[in-house]
Scaffold this motif. Structure first.
Motif, PDB file in Angstrom:
ATOM      1  N   ASN A 110       0.803  -1.218   0.000  1.00 20.50           N
ATOM      2  CA  ASN A 110       0.000   0.000   0.000  1.00 20.50           C
ATOM      3  C   ASN A 110       0.834   1.265   0.000  1.00 20.50           C
ATOM      4  N   GLY A 111       1.949   1.243   0.718  1.00 21.61           N
ATOM      5  CA  GLY A 111       2.724   2.461   0.858  1.00 21.61           C
ATOM      6  C   GLY A 111       3.721   2.685  -0.248  1.00 21.61           C
ATOM      7  N   MET A 112       3.796   1.800  -1.229  1.00 20.51           N
ATOM      8  CA  MET A 112       4.792   1.932  -2.290  1.00 20.51           C
ATOM      9  C   MET A 112       4.428   3.066  -3.243  1.00 20.51           C
ATOM     10  N   VAL A 113       5.407   3.493  -4.017  1.00  8.45           N
ATOM     11  CA  VAL A 113       5.229   4.668  -4.861  1.00  8.45           C
ATOM     12  C   VAL A 113       4.085   4.493  -5.846  1.00  8.45           C
ATOM     13  N   GLU A 114       4.027   3.304  -6.485  1.00  8.66           N
ATOM     14  CA  GLU A 114       3.035   3.112  -7.546  1.00  8.66           C
ATOM     15  C   GLU A 114       1.632   3.305  -6.998  1.00  8.66           C
ATOM     16  N   ASN A 115       1.350   2.643  -5.851  1.00  6.59           N
ATOM     17  CA  ASN A 115      -0.003   2.729  -5.294  1.00  6.59           C
ATOM     18  C   ASN A 115      -0.327   4.151  -4.866  1.00  6.59           C
ATOM     19  N   LEU A 116       0.672   4.782  -4.240  1.00  4.20           N
ATOM     20  CA  LEU A 116       0.453   6.155  -3.786  1.00  4.20           C
ATOM     21  C   LEU A 116       0.135   7.060  -4.967  1.00  4.20           C
ATOM     22  N   GLY A 117       0.909   6.907  -6.047  1.00  5.12           N
ATOM     23  CA  GLY A 117       0.691   7.738  -7.235  1.00  5.12           C
ATOM     24  C   GLY A 117      -0.678   7.500  -7.820  1.00  5.12           C
ATOM     25  N   LYS A 118      -1.081   6.213  -7.887  1.00  6.55           N
ATOM     26  CA  LYS A 118      -2.382   5.919  -8.484  1.00  6.55           C
ATOM     27  C   LYS A 118      -3.501   6.546  -7.662  1.00  6.55           C
ATOM     28  N   VAL A 119      -3.385   6.423  -6.342  1.00  4.12           N
ATOM     29  CA  VAL A 119      -4.436   7.002  -5.494  1.00  4.12           C
ATOM     30  C   VAL A 119      -4.459   8.520  -5.646  1.00  4.12           C
ATOM     31  N   LEU A 120      -3.267   9.134  -5.641  1.00  2.15           N
ATOM     32  CA  LEU A 120      -3.211  10.596  -5.706  1.00  2.15           C
ATOM     33  C   LEU A 120      -3.789  11.113  -7.015  1.00  2.15           C
ATOM     34  N   TYR A 121      -3.502  10.405  -8.127  1.00  2.00           N
ATOM     35  CA  TYR A 121      -3.927  10.925  -9.418  1.00  2.00           C
ATOM     36  C   TYR A 121      -5.291  10.423  -9.850  1.00  2.00           C
ATOM     37  N   SER A 122      -5.939   9.575  -9.059  1.00  2.00           N
ATOM     38  CA  SER A 122      -7.302   9.190  -9.447  1.00  2.00           C
ATOM     39  C   SER A 122      -8.309   9.674  -8.402  1.00  2.00           C
ATOM     40  N   GLU A 123      -8.208   9.137  -7.171  1.00  2.00           N
ATOM     41  CA  GLU A 123      -9.227   9.474  -6.168  1.00  2.00           C
ATOM     42  C   GLU A 123      -9.099  10.909  -5.687  1.00  2.00           C
ATOM     43  N   TYR A 124      -7.845  11.341  -5.469  1.00  2.00           N
ATOM     44  CA  TYR A 124      -7.646  12.648  -4.848  1.00  2.00           C
ATOM     45  C   TYR A 124      -7.070  13.645  -5.838  1.00  2.00           C
ATOM     46  N   LEU A 125      -7.487  13.567  -7.108  1.00  2.00           N
ATOM     47  CA  LEU A 125      -6.884  14.421  -8.116  1.00  2.00           C
ATOM     48  C   LEU A 125      -7.157  15.891  -7.833  1.00  2.00           C
ATOM     49  N   LEU A 126      -8.404  16.231  -7.501  1.00  2.00           N
ATOM     50  CA  LEU A 126      -8.754  17.641  -7.322  1.00  2.00           C
ATOM     51  C   LEU A 126      -8.005  18.262  -6.150  1.00  2.00           C
ATOM     52  N   PRO A 127      -8.021  17.636  -4.949  1.00  2.00           N
ATOM     53  CA  PRO A 127      -7.238  18.230  -3.854  1.00  2.00           C
ATOM     54  C   PRO A 127      -5.764  18.351  -4.205  1.00  2.00           C
ATOM     55  N   PHE A 128      -5.231  17.345  -4.901  1.00  2.00           N
ATOM     56  CA  PHE A 128      -3.823  17.355  -5.268  1.00  2.00           C
ATOM     57  C   PHE A 128      -3.513  18.558  -6.145  1.00  2.00           C
ATOM     58  N   GLU A 129      -4.369  18.766  -7.162  1.00  2.00           N
ATOM     59  CA  GLU A 129      -4.133  19.898  -8.061  1.00  2.00           C
ATOM     60  C   GLU A 129      -4.301  21.224  -7.316  1.00  2.00           C
ATOM     61  N   LEU A 130      -5.260  21.265  -6.386  1.00  3.33           N
ATOM     62  CA  LEU A 130      -5.460  22.500  -5.623  1.00  3.33           C
ATOM     63  C   LEU A 130      -4.219  22.815  -4.791  1.00  3.33           C
ATOM     64  N   VAL A 131      -3.596  21.756  -4.243  1.00  2.00           N
ATOM     65  CA  VAL A 131      -2.382  21.968  -3.456  1.00  2.00           C
ATOM     66  C   VAL A 131      -1.282  22.540  -4.341  1.00  2.00           C
ATOM     67  N   THR A 132      -1.195  22.031  -5.592  1.00  2.00           N
ATOM     68  CA  THR A 132      -0.155  22.574  -6.469  1.00  2.00           C
ATOM     69  C   THR A 132      -0.403  24.045  -6.755  1.00  2.00           C
ATOM     70  N   VAL A 133      -1.683  24.407  -6.914  1.00  2.00           N
ATOM     71  CA  VAL A 133      -1.989  25.822  -7.142  1.00  2.00           C
ATOM     72  C   VAL A 133      -1.551  26.652  -5.936  1.00  2.00           C
ATOM     73  N   LEU A 134      -1.820  26.093  -4.746  1.00  2.00           N
ATOM     74  CA  LEU A 134      -1.438  26.789  -3.512  1.00  2.00           C
ATOM     75  C   LEU A 134       0.071  27.013  -3.469  1.00  2.00           C
ATOM     76  N   PHE A 135       0.816  25.957  -3.797  1.00  2.00           N
ATOM     77  CA  PHE A 135       2.275  26.071  -3.809  1.00  2.00           C
ATOM     78  C   PHE A 135       2.727  27.118  -4.819  1.00  2.00           C
ATOM     79  N   PHE A 136       2.064  27.110  -5.972  1.00  2.00           N
ATOM     80  CA  PHE A 136       2.450  28.045  -7.018  1.00  2.00           C
ATOM     81  C   PHE A 136       2.241  29.480  -6.549  1.00  2.00           C
ATOM     82  N   VAL A 137       1.099  29.703  -5.893  1.00  3.60           N
ATOM     83  CA  VAL A 137       0.811  31.041  -5.378  1.00  3.60           C
ATOM     84  C   VAL A 137       1.890  31.448  -4.369  1.00  3.60           C
TER      85      VAL A 137
END
Lengths: 171, 374
Positions: A126-153
């Motif tokens: 569960n904690g390996m990179v592949e699984n983490l990436g898949k979860v981040l880019y499918s289930e939590y895509l919107l929060p993830f992208e919002l965080v990137t916007v926050l960082f950019f700001v």
């Protein structure tokens, strides 16, 4: 050796170094103990089989943020700041805040009762990179992208603040 | 329990051998640095200790140990001692994940010539590199000397700035291999599919960042003696100073090995299959380990070559190059790599991206030059 023994050892070390962060008089020592605390926490991540988190924790916290902390503290004249920089009022306020956070955390953990995973269905990867990436880019895509916007700001903001305007002095 | 124990022993032997090789290479780097400098400046170089001066590192070590070990009275004693220790520690830790060779079978035990094969190998390298600055920073602060402090602060800001471009140039490699494990990255490059052909720009960014992370000329601002006396090690003497210098040479060798792993096929060499057929897998793997070390030594030579050729940057030039030069370049590199992978022509895309970049730079330069004249 049982894994739980490692866990007890690491937890003890974590608590000890975290205490030393608060108790040591020299701010530089505090920062170094904090770095050591991050290492202990990374050790916990390894025990949980979350190696990606462990590496990122070291890179981001120990490698970048704490270097900046150290960097800033080294600029201070420590001898000037050590005595009487904390009044009794700030000490009292700090104790109250920290104590109430502790109470809240303990209460929260007692009510959540995080369930122990079932051994037969639990996926150890569960904690390996592949699984983490898949979860981040499918289930939590919107929060993830919002965080990137926050960082950019934040980045643009810091560049704006740091930018020298025409006519300003060099330093 | 028996196979685990023999595997454990094999790994322990590998780690010992890697340590010995790293330390030996670092010791002889000091000798070859002086020899190469002498060659470039038309001098003889060290030639007194033993034939061709080959015992010079030993003589230097004895000298370092015999010197007075002085701790300044106003220094923070423990941190002063901790500085060089941390430098050595972080320098030696990176080699754990470098795959020195393929699978070998010695005395009935089959194992990889690699310390640990973790699925976050590259992140491990990256994490240790980012920790490398602590030794310098702590030593510089604990000396209680303003020049040492300035050197340490320079080292910190330089390392943080160049880590970003370094990480972004590694991302392009990860897009090819699809894995963070160094072993997988090397296996993807077997039979001459070295990443350097796909990633010429990425390699240039990486090597520039490696120079900055190792504090080597032209980026050796932390120990710039014209401005800072000796930089972060101004107050150090005896073997503590020796450890700082030694850590730098270890870093050079290890970063050479990392570059060989990421961009030059690791332990791959032309004719690997032929040797494996003729002699068997195990000798071929050992020759591969030799090939990797040879590549790393070549990079050590490049480090020295550059040191005795190029002058030092100014500090604002260094920061400008890192933030406004290398970071946009590496983002461009990631884009080009993405286009290459999507179009299915990674080599053409990589080289075309490089050529386009250079053309763009030339055109931009020409335009601005004309403006300046007009």
């Amino acid at each position: 050796m049982e894994v739980s023994n490692y866990w007890y050892f690491l937890s003890g070390l974590t608590l000890l170094s975290a205490l030393m962060v608060v108790l040591s008089k020299n701010p530089i020592h505090s920062v170094l103990y904090l770095v050591f605390t991050f290492f202990c926490i990374s050790g916990h991540y390894v025990l949980l089989n979350a190696q990606f988190l462990m590496a990122v924790n070291i890179i981001v916290y120990a490698g970048a943020i704490m270097v900046l902390f150290l960097f800033v503290i080294m600029m201070f004249d420590l001898k000037k700041n050590i005595p009487d920089s904390k009044t009794n009022l700030t000490k009292l306020a700090g104790t109250v805040v920290a104590g109430s956070v502790l109470v809240i955390l303990v209460a929260a953990f007692r009510t959540i009762q995080y369930p122990t995973p079932d051994e037969s269905t639990f996926n150890p990867n569960n904690g390996m990179v592949e699984n983490l990436g898949k979860v981040l880019y499918s289930e939590y895509l919107l929060p993830f992208e919002l965080v990137t916007v926050l960082f950019f700001v934040a980045m643009v903001g810091s560049v704006m603040l740091g930018k020298r305007e025409v006519g300003d002095r060099n330093f | 329990m028996e196979p685990t124990n023999t595997l454990f022993m094999a790994k322990a032997v590998i780690i010992l051998v890697v340590f010995a090789i790293t330390l030996g290479v670092a010791a002889y780097s000091t000798y070859f640095e002086r020899k190469i400098a002498a060659f470039m400046q038309d001098r003889v170089g060290p030639d007194r200790a033993g034939p061709f001066g080959i015992l010079q590192p030993l003589a230097d070590a004895v000298k370092m140990f015999m010197k007075e070990d002085f701790i300044p009275s106003h220094a923070n004693k423990w941190l002063f001692i901790m500085g060089p220790c941390l430098s050595m520690l972080t320098a030696l830790m990176t080699s754990a994940v470098i795959p020195f060779g393929d699978t070998v079978t010695v005395a009935g035990v089959t194992f990889d010539l690699q310390g640990i094969d973790v699925n976050i190998g590259i992140l491990w390298v990256f994490g240790i590199v980012s920790l490398g600055v602590y030794g310098i920073l702590i030593g510089g602060w604990a000396s209680n000397n303003k020049y040492a402090l300035l050197g340490g602060i320079r080292a910190a800001s330089q390392n943080i700035s160049y880590e970003l471009a370094m990480g972004l140039s590694i991302i392009a490699i990860l897009m090819f291999s699809g894995s963070l494990s160094t072993k997988t990255i090397v296996e993807a490059q077997q039979n001459g599919h070295w990443n350097i052909f796909y990633q010429p720009l990425g390699f240039i960014i990486f090597i520039v960042c490696a120079f900055a992370e190792c504090n080597r000329t032209p980026f050796d601002l932390p120990e710039c003696e014209t401005e800072l006396i000796g930089g972060y090690h101004t107050e150090y003497s005896s073997m503590k100073l020796g450890f700082y210098l030694f850590a730098e040479y270890i870093n050079m060798f290890i970063s050479g090995a990392v570059m060989a792993t990421l961009f030059f096929g690791g332990y791959d060499y032309p004719g690997y299959e032929f040797v494996a057929n003729k002699l068997g897998e195990t000798p071929a793997a050992f020759i591969g380990a030799g090939a990797l070390i040879g590549k790393a030594l070549f990079f050590v030579f490049v480090f020295m070559w550059v040191r005795w050729t190029l002058p030092r940057f100014r500090y604002d030039q260094l920061m400008n190059l890192g933030w406004t030069g290398l970071i946009p370049l590496s983002i461009y590199n990631v884009l080009v790599t993405g286009i290459g992978i999507l179009s299915g022509q990674p080599i053409i895309a990589g080289i075309a991206g490089f050529v386009l970049l250079i053309l763009g730079l030339i055109i931009y330069d020409q335009l601005t030059v004309k403006k300046k004249i007009a």
